[in-house]
Design a protein around this motif. Structure first.
Motif, PDB file in Angstrom:
ATOM      1  N   VAL A 303       0.846  -1.192   0.000  1.00 62.23           N
ATOM      2  CA  VAL A 303       0.000   0.000   0.000  1.00 62.23           C
ATOM      3  C   VAL A 303       0.880   1.240   0.000  1.00 62.23           C
ATOM      4  N   ILE A 304       0.293   2.376  -0.347  1.00 66.35           N
ATOM      5  CA  ILE A 304       1.014   3.640  -0.331  1.00 66.35           C
ATOM      6  C   ILE A 304       1.359   3.988   1.118  1.00 66.35           C
ATOM      7  N   PRO A 305       2.608   4.312   1.396  1.00 68.16           N
ATOM      8  CA  PRO A 305       3.020   4.581   2.778  1.00 68.16           C
ATOM      9  C   PRO A 305       2.387   5.839   3.354  1.00 68.16           C
ATOM     10  N   ASP A 306       2.322   5.892   4.677  1.00 65.45           N
ATOM     11  CA  ASP A 306       1.764   7.028   5.400  1.00 65.45           C
ATOM     12  C   ASP A 306       2.899   7.962   5.807  1.00 65.45           C
ATOM     13  N   PRO A 307       2.876   9.216   5.361  1.00 62.12           N
ATOM     14  CA  PRO A 307       3.938  10.153   5.736  1.00 62.12           C
ATOM     15  C   PRO A 307       4.109  10.295   7.242  1.00 62.12           C
ATOM     16  N   ASN A 308       3.025  10.128   7.990  1.00 61.56           N
ATOM     17  CA  ASN A 308       3.102  10.267   9.447  1.00 61.56           C
ATOM     18  C   ASN A 308       3.957   9.193  10.097  1.00 61.56           C
ATOM     19  N   GLU A 309       4.240   8.140   9.369  1.00 61.09           N
ATOM     20  CA  GLU A 309       5.067   7.065   9.899  1.00 61.09           C
ATOM     21  C   GLU A 309       6.537   7.221   9.514  1.00 61.09           C
ATOM     22  N   VAL A 310       6.856   8.354   8.851  1.00 65.69           N
ATOM     23  CA  VAL A 310       8.229   8.629   8.441  1.00 65.69           C
ATOM     24  C   VAL A 310       8.874   9.554   9.464  1.00 65.69           C
ATOM     25  N   ASP A 311       9.997   9.149  10.043  1.00 69.98           N
ATOM     26  CA  ASP A 311      10.650   9.921  11.102  1.00 69.98           C
ATOM     27  C   ASP A 311      11.350  11.171  10.570  1.00 69.98           C
ATOM     28  N   ASP A 312      12.034  11.043   9.433  1.00 66.66           N
ATOM     29  CA  ASP A 312      12.787  12.168   8.885  1.00 66.66           C
ATOM     30  C   ASP A 312      11.840  13.262   8.391  1.00 66.66           C
ATOM     31  N   GLU A 313      12.000  14.486   8.916  1.00 71.31           N
ATOM     32  CA  GLU A 313      11.070  15.568   8.594  1.00 71.31           C
ATOM     33  C   GLU A 313      11.098  15.942   7.116  1.00 71.31           C
ATOM     34  N   SER A 314      12.297  16.019   6.541  1.00 72.50           N
ATOM     35  CA  SER A 314      12.415  16.378   5.133  1.00 72.50           C
ATOM     36  C   SER A 314      11.765  15.322   4.243  1.00 72.50           C
ATOM     37  N   ARG A 315      12.029  14.076   4.562  1.00 72.74           N
ATOM     38  CA  ARG A 315      11.455  12.989   3.782  1.00 72.74           C
ATOM     39  C   ARG A 315       9.939  12.962   3.930  1.00 72.74           C
ATOM     40  N   ARG A 316       9.466  13.214   5.159  1.00 77.62           N
ATOM     41  CA  ARG A 316       8.031  13.224   5.404  1.00 77.62           C
ATOM     42  C   ARG A 316       7.355  14.311   4.568  1.00 77.62           C
ATOM     43  N   GLY A 317       7.977  15.486   4.507  1.00 77.63           N
ATOM     44  CA  GLY A 317       7.430  16.568   3.701  1.00 77.63           C
ATOM     45  C   GLY A 317       7.392  16.209   2.233  1.00 77.63           C
ATOM     46  N   GLY A 318       8.428  15.490   1.769  1.00 77.55           N
ATOM     47  CA  GLY A 318       8.471  15.050   0.384  1.00 77.55           C
ATOM     48  C   GLY A 318       7.336  14.087   0.071  1.00 77.55           C
ATOM     49  N   TYR A 319       7.031  13.216   1.027  1.00 75.78           N
ATOM     50  CA  TYR A 319       5.933  12.267   0.852  1.00 75.78           C
ATOM     51  C   TYR A 319       4.599  12.997   0.742  1.00 75.78           C
ATOM     52  N   VAL A 320       4.404  14.000   1.606  1.00 66.24           N
ATOM     53  CA  VAL A 320       3.148  14.747   1.601  1.00 66.24           C
ATOM     54  C   VAL A 320       2.954  15.458   0.263  1.00 66.24           C
ATOM     55  N   ARG A 321       4.004  16.108  -0.214  1.00 67.83           N
ATOM     56  CA  ARG A 321       3.915  16.832  -1.484  1.00 67.83           C
ATOM     57  C   ARG A 321       3.684  15.877  -2.651  1.00 67.83           C
ATOM     58  N   ALA A 322       4.345  14.713  -2.604  1.00 67.48           N
ATOM     59  CA  ALA A 322       4.188  13.735  -3.680  1.00 67.48           C
ATOM     60  C   ALA A 322       2.767  13.202  -3.737  1.00 67.48           C
ATOM     61  N   LEU A 323       2.200  12.890  -2.581  1.00 70.19           N
ATOM     62  CA  LEU A 323       0.832  12.361  -2.549  1.00 70.19           C
ATOM     63  C   LEU A 323      -0.171  13.388  -3.036  1.00 70.19           C
ATOM     64  N   GLU A 324       0.079  14.648  -2.676  1.00 68.71           N
ATOM     65  CA  GLU A 324      -0.817  15.713  -3.139  1.00 68.71           C
ATOM     66  C   GLU A 324      -0.758  15.839  -4.659  1.00 68.71           C
ATOM     67  N   TYR A 325       0.446  15.828  -5.209  1.00 69.03           N
ATOM     68  CA  TYR A 325       0.593  15.943  -6.655  1.00 69.03           C
ATOM     69  C   TYR A 325      -0.005  14.734  -7.369  1.00 69.03           C
ATOM     70  N   MET A 326       0.224  13.556  -6.813  1.00 72.22           N
ATOM     71  CA  MET A 326      -0.248  12.331  -7.461  1.00 72.22           C
ATOM     72  C   MET A 326      -1.728  12.063  -7.235  1.00 72.22           C
ATOM     73  N   GLY A 327      -2.349  12.816  -6.346  1.00 73.46           N
ATOM     74  CA  GLY A 327      -3.767  12.617  -6.083  1.00 73.46           C
ATOM     75  C   GLY A 327      -4.074  11.282  -5.443  1.00 73.46           C
ATOM     76  N   LEU A 328      -3.210  10.867  -4.526  1.00 80.37           N
ATOM     77  CA  LEU A 328      -3.351   9.565  -3.870  1.00 80.37           C
ATOM     78  C   LEU A 328      -3.413   9.715  -2.360  1.00 80.37           C
ATOM     79  N   GLU A 329      -3.947   8.693  -1.702  1.00 83.01           N
ATOM     80  CA  GLU A 329      -4.078   8.686  -0.249  1.00 83.01           C
ATOM     81  C   GLU A 329      -3.236   7.584   0.361  1.00 83.01           C
ATOM     82  N   PRO A 330      -2.663   7.831   1.537  1.00 79.43           N
ATOM     83  CA  PRO A 330      -1.908   6.774   2.232  1.00 79.43           C
ATOM     84  C   PRO A 330      -2.801   5.563   2.484  1.00 79.43           C
ATOM     85  N   GLY A 331      -2.205   4.383   2.397  1.00 78.75           N
ATOM     86  CA  GLY A 331      -2.954   3.164   2.657  1.00 78.75           C
ATOM     87  C   GLY A 331      -3.658   2.599   1.440  1.00 78.75           C
TER      88      GLY A 331
END
Length: 474
Positions: A303-331
């Protein structure tokens, strides 16, 4: 101390080294395309310089060329000018040129190896980052910028710095249903897209030695997506067999001498690498990217990973932006993602073996492109690949199933031609990059293998090719 393959090729082409760490490297083969070369040729004209060794260069129109109606003019003005300018530049400088309608036209990274313009031990440069592809033949190959293109044209040398060395050992048994593309994406997910920055990667291990040359090209092609300067694979019998009897390959006594030289193109047993990475592929499953970077990838059953489960702040932000652009939801299950388009081609996966792999999946399903898939493109990497595929009847397999069979070119890999995504459209693509807008402004790209792309076209969504029979029965 023993030397790595990279060091052997680098040292053999070293003209001189400077105290600041820069080196002047002799270049054997210069590959040219229509996008990154015009300014270099123009600058040479302004400075009244001539090409040092025109016969070392090979130019191919690939990025901007249309994949339909080659007899008509290119509709986009900029693309048309770039293609025409390349032809004019090559004619005025005696550089060999495969234009849009040439019998050997195609993507330069497909064309050069198939005609023997890429050979073991060479230094090869091109104004394109995926020049790393040629390292599969035991060559040192990498992309350069426009100012560097000018320098190579004028001097046949390049000012550069020696890279650090990384050996990536691929171990285990590659599972059925997985390919070199899956291995590449898996490796990138492990070390990240910056994990090999500053390094030249040598791929080694039993998985690599079992790969065909075309599979090795896919692997080296994707090395740049891990941040590497180049990707290399040692010369072995697979290399010799691939190079034999190609148009530009040595012949007769020269072939014997060349083979003798090529046997040394492997790292010494006691060579020390700056970094070693070992990747066991035994448990690998087919990969699908979910985000806007090749490292944002999971197995088809995940499944698509949940940004909230990513410890690294920069990486977590990258996940959030990617999901927004891709129009997808975690899980979200990867298999639940439906598609608008499918693209099979590119310098990563546009060779004959890739097309055979995709066609075999189409035949196994016995189905037709799904109604929700508005366009499924198959674009051979070269005209020679297209002709061979047509001789084998692969084109008819695709056509009968509702795919569009096209002329050779970069096509939808980068959206610099008529083949591109519209904003919001989602594609399963066999290309190498899923950056924002890479395949068309606002387009959403998922990188997969040829088999996975073909299956997705028929199903209308991602599907595990290892379960094709079960899906077909259902």
């Amino acid at each position: 101390m023993g030397r790595t393959l990279y060091d052997k090729i680098f040292d053999a082409h070293l003209v001189r080294s400077e105290p600041d760490g820069t080196s002047l490297l002799y270049i054997d083969r210069h590959l040219i395309n229509e996008v990154t070369s015009p300014q270099a040729f123009e600058s040479l004209r302004i400075e009244h310089r001539v090409l040092w060794r025109p016969k070392s260069s090979l130019a191919v129109a690939d990025h901007n060329v249309p994949t339909t109606d080659r007899a008509a003019d290119i509709a986009d003005v900029v693309s048309k000018v770039q293609v025409e300018t390349l032809a004019e530049n090559c004619e005025s400088t005696s550089v060999q040129h495969f234009g849009m309608t040439h019998a050997k036209q195609g993507i330069v990274h497909v064309v050069a190896p198939e005609i023997g313009a890429t050979l073991p031990g060479m230094t090869i440069v091109c104004g394109d980052s995926h020049t790393s592809t040629h390292g599969a033949l035991g060559a040192l190959a990498f992309g350069i910028g426009t100012s560097e293109i000018e320098h190579v044209l004028a001097t046949q040398t390049l000012v550069t710095r020696r890279s650090k060395s990384m050996r990536v050992n691929l171990t285990g048994q590659l599972p059925v249903g997985c390919s070199a593309k899956d291995v590449a994406l898996y490796f990138i997910s492990i070390i990240g897209t910056a994990g090999a920055t500053g390094y030249a990667i040598e791929f080694a291990g039993p998985v690599v030695t079992s790969f065909t040359m075309e599979e090795r090209m896919t692997l080296c092609n994707m090395s740049i997506e891990a941040g590497a300067r180049a990707g290399l694979i040692a010369v072995d019998q697979v290399t010799h067999d691939y190079c034999r009897d190609r148009e530009f390959s040595p012949k007769g006594e020269m072939w014997v001498l060349a083979c003798s030289e090529w046997r040394s193109l492997q790292s010494d047993a006691d060579a020390v690498f700056d970094k070693e990475v070992s990747v066991d592929v035994s448990a690998l499953s087919p990969r699908v990217t979910w985000g806007t970077s090749p490292e944002m990838v999971v197995g088809i059953g995940d499944v698509i990973p949940d940004p909230n489960e990513v410890d690294d702040e920069s990486r977590r932000g990258g996940y959030v932006r990617a999901l927004e652009y891709m129009g997808l939801e975690p899980g979200t299950r990867m298999a639940d993602i439906s598609l608008d388009k499918v693209f099979i081609g590119s310098c990563t996966n546009g060779r004959i073996e890739d097309l055979r792999e995709a066609a075999s999946v189409v035949l196994r399903t016995g189905g037709h492109v799904a109604k929700n898939v508005a366009l499924a493109l198959v674009v051979p990497g070269s005209t020679q690949v297209r002709l061979q595929a047509e001789q084998e009847g692969l084109d008819q397999v695709f056509r009968d199933a509702g795919f569009e069979w096209r002329e050779a070119g970069c096509s939808m890999c980068l959206g610099m031609n008529a083949d591109r995504l519209e904003p919001g459209e989602r594609v399963a693509s066999t290309s190498n990059r899923n950056f924002e807008g890479r395949q068309g402004a606002g387009g959403r790209s998922h990188l997969v293998s040829p088999a996975m792309a073909a299956a997705a076209a028929i199903a209308g969504h991602f599907i595990d090719v290892r379960q094709l029979e079960a899906w077909q029965e259902a």
